[in-house]
Design a protein around this motif. Structure first.
Motif, PDB file in Angstrom:
ATOM      1  N   ASP A 226       0.853  -1.176   0.000  1.00 37.66           N
ATOM      2  CA  ASP A 226       0.000   0.000   0.000  1.00 37.66           C
ATOM      3  C   ASP A 226       0.897   1.236   0.000  1.00 37.66           C
ATOM      4  O   ASP A 226       1.967   1.230   0.594  1.00 37.66           O
ATOM      5  CB  ASP A 226      -0.870  -0.047   1.272  1.00 37.66           C
ATOM      6  N   ASP A 227       0.439   2.292  -0.667  1.00 38.32           N
ATOM      7  CA  ASP A 227       1.208   3.536  -0.724  1.00 38.32           C
ATOM      8  C   ASP A 227       0.739   4.462   0.396  1.00 38.32           C
ATOM      9  O   ASP A 227      -0.407   4.922   0.384  1.00 38.32           O
ATOM     10  CB  ASP A 227       0.988   4.188  -2.096  1.00 38.32           C
ATOM     11  N   ALA A 228       1.604   4.702   1.367  1.00 31.87           N
ATOM     12  CA  ALA A 228       1.342   5.686   2.420  1.00 31.87           C
ATOM     13  C   ALA A 228      -0.037   5.516   3.067  1.00 31.87           C
ATOM     14  O   ALA A 228      -0.785   6.481   3.210  1.00 31.87           O
ATOM     15  CB  ALA A 228       1.506   7.103   1.865  1.00 31.87           C
ATOM     16  N   LEU A 229      -0.374   4.305   3.468  1.00 29.13           N
ATOM     17  CA  LEU A 229      -1.594   3.999   4.243  1.00 29.13           C
ATOM     18  C   LEU A 229      -2.875   4.344   3.493  1.00 29.13           C
ATOM     19  O   LEU A 229      -3.924   4.535   4.119  1.00 29.13           O
ATOM     20  CB  LEU A 229      -1.572   4.752   5.592  1.00 29.13           C
ATOM     21  N   SER A 230      -2.826   4.422   2.145  1.00 26.04           N
ATOM     22  CA  SER A 230      -4.011   4.878   1.406  1.00 26.04           C
ATOM     23  C   SER A 230      -5.223   3.974   1.647  1.00 26.04           C
ATOM     24  O   SER A 230      -6.362   4.436   1.564  1.00 26.04           O
ATOM     25  CB  SER A 230      -3.708   4.964  -0.085  1.00 26.04           C
ATOM     26  N   GLY A 231      -4.993   2.704   1.956  1.00 25.18           N
ATOM     27  CA  GLY A 231      -6.124   1.794   2.156  1.00 25.18           C
ATOM     28  C   GLY A 231      -6.607   1.718   3.603  1.00 25.18           C
ATOM     29  O   GLY A 231      -7.486   0.903   3.910  1.00 25.18           O
TER      30      GLY A 231
END
Ligand code: SAM
Length: 382
Positions: free
Chosen positions: A296-301
């Motif tokens: 995941d990119d920077a907690l996007s999910g």
């Protein structure tokens, strides 16, 4: 936009700034040097593979300028993968999204590949993994075009390629970039070896693919943070208390936290495919396979205000560029995802003055530990 232009490509959703670019001279040189080989595959769709494309210049250049289809792509970085998808949609008239698909590093990516375009990775370990994977799974006639910026290239890269291919030649340099061409894949080369090391002092296995941060070693910043695990958000307990290892690398912090704080639900997350694979292996090797791992990119999910604790040893370079903005992006992400009263624990080089940024992004910030090299801080979500 109906006409393809490299200048229209962006890095988004990766960090964007004036000195950071979506395309560079090495991408252009790679496409030029490989153009004849790429054009020769036109009658054999599905035989071109692109590895390490930063933001899509190689894939979309091959598709839009040379008319290649069925391209299989592997990018370690999730933000690079998302940027490629976004960039493809910038030219709706060209329908570029149908010309490629993103895959993990493995046989599905490489089987039958005749031409591989490769952006040389930073680490020799990662290059070794990639060279072995190509030699193990691609077509025997595969040609590898591996390019980079001269300042990031060393002759040791030729040697790594030579261990997997009979012939490695170098093109002339252009605009401070060069391409190595590898042909004749050696038989009997096994696909990437994963490494593991037991750390007696911590009682912990660390597993790493060639591309993972710090390999099977424990980063000295991470080592400085580890003694503080029990002091982190001590009132967080019960199965619903969520602790996140943000940028988990090989999963050292996730494994140590899950072991010393079994009352927490630990989730490890990283945007790098190599890191996610390494974290999974580290957790499994330590009997902690139940810990969830997410690319995941920077907690996007992750939902807003959903976590009680986040641990972070932030990166301070992106690819080969030293850039503190990436840490700021992760602080902001932590501020969004922490619940009120939740804590972000970070460790970073003492010369980096992150306190103000932490206060802004998360809340009141206190120094917990400091030596000549590293500082540990805890920030509490307001
Ligand atoms: C300095 S390393 C720390 C690794 C590990 N936590 C440790 O302590 O050894 C930073 C990690 O952050 C990851 N990272 C960089 N940008 C990220 C992003 N946007 N989202 C998630 N992880 C990211 C990198 O892939 C890298 O594994």
């Amino acid at each position: 936009m109906t006409e393809f232009s490299f200048d229209a490509l962006r890095r988004h959703p990766d960090v964007e700034a004036e000195n950071l670019f979506a395309v560079d001279a090495a991408d252009r040189l790679l496409l030029d040097e490989a153009s004849a080989a790429l054009e020769a595959t036109i009658d054999e769709p599905g035989t071109v593979v692109v590895i390490g494309d930063a933001y899509g210049a190689l894939t979309l250049g091959a598709a839009a300028v040379l008319g290649i289809g069925g391209i299989r792509v592997h990018q370690d970085s999730l933000s690079g993968e998302l940027a490629l998808a976004e960039n493809a949609r910038r030219f709706p008239g060209l329908d570029l999204s149908r010309r490629f698909r993103s895959l993990p590093l493995g046989p599905e990516l490489l089987q039958g590949a005749k031409v591989v375009l490769l952006r040389l990775p930073r680490s020799l370990g990662e290059l070794d993994d990639l060279a072995r994977a190509i030699a193990a799974w691609a077509d025997p006639a595969v040609e590898v075009y591996a390019g980079g910026r001269l300042k990031h290239m060393t002759t040791a890269m030729n040697e790594v390629l030579e261990s997997a291919f009979d012939s490695v030649t170098a093109t002339l340099a252009r605009q401070k970039s060069r391409v190595l061409i590898a042909r004749g894949r050696r038989e009997g080369i096994g696909a990437a070896l994963h490494h593991r090391e037991f750390h007696d002092d911590l009682g912990l296995w660390v597993c790493a693919t060639g591309g993972a941060f710090a390999g099977t070693k424990i980063d000295i910043g991470t080592r400085f943070l580890l003694p503080h695990l029990d002091a982190m958000k001590p009132d967080a307990r019960g199965g619903s208390a969520l602790a996140i290892d943000l940028g988990s690398g090989t999963g050292v912090l996730a494994a140590a936290l899950a072991r010393s704080r079994p009352e927490l639900r630990v989730v490890a997350t990283d945007q790098s495919a190599a890191a996610v694979a390494s974290t999974r292996e580290t957790l499994a090797a330590n009997g902690l396979a139940g810990v969830e791992v997410v690319r995941d990119d920077a907690l996007s999910g992750f939902d807003d205000a959903s976590a009680d604790l986040i641990v972070l040893n932030p990166p301070f370079h992106m690819g080969s560029t030293v850039y503190a903005g990436i840490a700021l992006k992760l602080f902001e992400a932590a501020g969004r995802v922490l619940a009120p009263g939740g804590e972000l624990w970070t460790v970073f080089n003492s010369h980096l003055s992150y306190r103000a940024a932490l206060q802004r992004a998360v809340g009141p910030t206190r120094q917990v530990d400091r030596n000549t090299k590293f500082t540990v801080m805890v920030s509490t979500r307001r």
